[in-house]
Design a protein around this motif. Structure first.
Motif, PDB file in Angstrom:
ATOM      1  N   GLU A 129     -37.057 -51.370  16.760  1.00 16.19           N
ATOM      2  CA  GLU A 129     -38.628 -51.305  16.570  1.00 16.19           C
ATOM      3  C   GLU A 129     -38.923 -49.835  16.057  1.00 16.19           C
ATOM      4  OE1 GLU A 129     -40.749 -52.647  19.860  1.00 16.19           O
ATOM      5  OE2 GLU A 129     -40.414 -54.762  19.075  1.00 16.19           O
ATOM      6  N   THR A 130     -38.226 -48.739  16.842  1.00 14.47           N
ATOM      7  CA  THR A 130     -38.797 -47.271  16.571  1.00 14.47           C
ATOM      8  C   THR A 130     -37.958 -47.028  15.267  1.00 14.47           C
ATOM      9  OG1 THR A 130     -38.662 -47.103  18.742  1.00 14.47           O
ATOM     10  CG2 THR A 130     -38.466 -45.265  17.628  1.00 14.47           C
TER      11      THR A 130
ATOM     12  N   GLY B   7     -47.184 -44.152  14.133  1.00  8.74           N
ATOM     13  CA  GLY B   7     -45.987 -44.629  14.167  1.00  8.74           C
ATOM     14  C   GLY B   7     -46.058 -46.161  14.193  1.00  8.74           C
ATOM     15  N   SER B   8     -47.052 -46.860  14.130  1.00  7.69           N
ATOM     16  CA  SER B   8     -47.145 -48.437  13.859  1.00  7.69           C
ATOM     17  C   SER B   8     -47.169 -48.906  12.667  1.00  7.69           C
ATOM     18  CB  SER B   8     -48.447 -48.635  14.775  1.00  7.69           C
ATOM     19  OG  SER B   8     -49.402 -48.686  14.127  1.00  7.69           O
ATOM     20  N   PHE B   9     -47.112 -50.292  12.631  1.00  4.04           N
ATOM     21  CA  PHE B   9     -47.110 -50.933  11.319  1.00  4.04           C
ATOM     22  C   PHE B   9     -48.721 -50.964  11.098  1.00  4.04           C
ATOM     23  CE2 PHE B   9     -43.661 -52.906  13.663  1.00  4.04           C
ATOM     24  CZ  PHE B   9     -42.472 -52.588  12.809  1.00  4.04           C
TER      25      PHE B   9
ATOM     26  N   HIS C  43     -37.329 -48.701  12.707  1.00  2.00           N
ATOM     27  CA  HIS C  43     -37.901 -49.230  11.574  1.00  2.00           C
ATOM     28  C   HIS C  43     -39.293 -48.524  11.279  1.00  2.00           C
ATOM     29  CE1 HIS C  43     -39.311 -52.305   8.730  1.00  2.00           C
ATOM     30  NE2 HIS C  43     -40.360 -52.224   9.318  1.00  2.00           N
ATOM     31  N   LYS C  44     -39.983 -48.517  12.399  1.00  2.00           N
ATOM     32  CA  LYS C  44     -41.122 -47.405  12.210  1.00  2.00           C
ATOM     33  C   LYS C  44     -40.984 -46.189  11.638  1.00  2.00           C
ATOM     34  CE  LYS C  44     -43.563 -49.847  16.149  1.00  2.00           C
ATOM     35  NZ  LYS C  44     -43.863 -49.591  17.419  1.00  2.00           N
ATOM     36  N   ARG C  45     -40.159 -45.566  12.083  1.00  2.72           N
ATOM     37  CA  ARG C  45     -39.664 -43.997  11.439  1.00  2.72           C
ATOM     38  C   ARG C  45     -39.161 -44.106   9.985  1.00  2.72           C
ATOM     39  NH1 ARG C  45     -36.367 -41.667  16.800  1.00  2.72           N
ATOM     40  NH2 ARG C  45     -38.209 -41.290  18.073  1.00  2.72           N
TER      41      ARG C  45
ATOM     42  N   LYS D 100     -40.133 -46.540   7.964  1.00  2.00           N
ATOM     43  CA  LYS D 100     -41.258 -46.871   7.222  1.00  2.00           C
ATOM     44  C   LYS D 100     -42.168 -45.760   7.169  1.00  2.00           C
ATOM     45  CE  LYS D 100     -45.018 -50.185   7.165  1.00  2.00           C
ATOM     46  NZ  LYS D 100     -46.345 -49.368   6.928  1.00  2.00           N
TER      47      LYS D 100
END
Length: 223
Positions: A172-173, A80-82, A175-177, A179
């Motif tokens: 942040e979450t 789930g990270s960049f 955006h991660k989802r 992406k």
């Protein structure tokens, strides 16, 4: 583990999507929308049809961890990270006996998601499942949404969090989802076109959402 082993056979046979003839449901959500609660309620209704359904959420990460001989918390963070830099990967490779690249981890998680869908009668929560399983039928892809303010208040009330830290985690979450889904689509189509149902949790109760999904499942002869 059985699903994992079967994935290699399917890869040899060609496009695995041709095996998708059993029903499944994916649930994607914006941060603060309670997908796991919905999955539990939905399973209870689906099971009444006489066929037992399963829920796959954290189990996806655990299966991938066993496959890669890695700690499930590590895989969860990476999935789930960049993207990490090349130097980050080199450092990790030198410091971990069971090092696997981010790409390998994401590919394994996607493989678990895909084979879970192929096995059928499963509700898959998160992990970019709508994108990973696109093209498989019969399926229903659900997206839970809600205004930012509603989601903030919901999270602060549920967990006693402060507004500033909740907002940071939310952005942040989300955006991660986003992406994760985008990366699994590989530019083939727009994200908003993935979903059969986009439902506003601030306007519709979970009980109502379950009824909507069940009605569509009946119309598609999935139950």
């Amino acid at each position: 583990l059985k699903l994992m082993s079967e994935s290699f056979e399917r890869k040899q046979a060609g496009d695995p999507r041709i095996f998708g003839n059993l029903p499944f449901i994916t649930i994607s959500r914006e941060f603060g929308c309670r997908a796991n609660l919905l999955a539990t309620m939905l399973k209870e209704e689906l099971d009444k049809s006489g066929k037992s359904w399963q829920i796959m959420n954290k189990e996806i990460i655990q299966n991938a961890a066993r496959e890669l001989h890695l700690d499930s918390d590590l895989i969860s963070r990476i999935s789930g990270s960049f993207e990490r830099t090349q130097m980050d990967e080199i450092i990790s490779a030198l410091s971990s006996r069971y090092y696997k690249s981010d790409r390998k981890i994401r590919q394994t998680i996607a493989s678990v998601v895909l084979n879970t869908a192929i096995a059928g009668h499963t509700i898959i929560v998160g992990r970019g499942s709508a994108a990973v399983t696109r093209g498989l039928h019969p399926a229903i892809h659900v997206h839970l949404i809600a205004p930012v303010e509603w989601r903030l208040n919901s999270m602060m009330l549920r967990y006693g969090l402060k507004r500033e830290e909740t907002y940071k985690q939310l952005t942040e979450t989300d955006h991660k989802r986003y992406k994760l889904i985008r990366d699994n689509l590989k530019g083939t189509e727009a994200i908003e076109h993935l979903f059969d149902l986009s439902l506003n949790c601030s306007m519709i109760s979970h009980e109502e959402i379950v009824k909507i999904i069940m009605k569509l499942a009946q119309m598609r002869k999935m139950v």
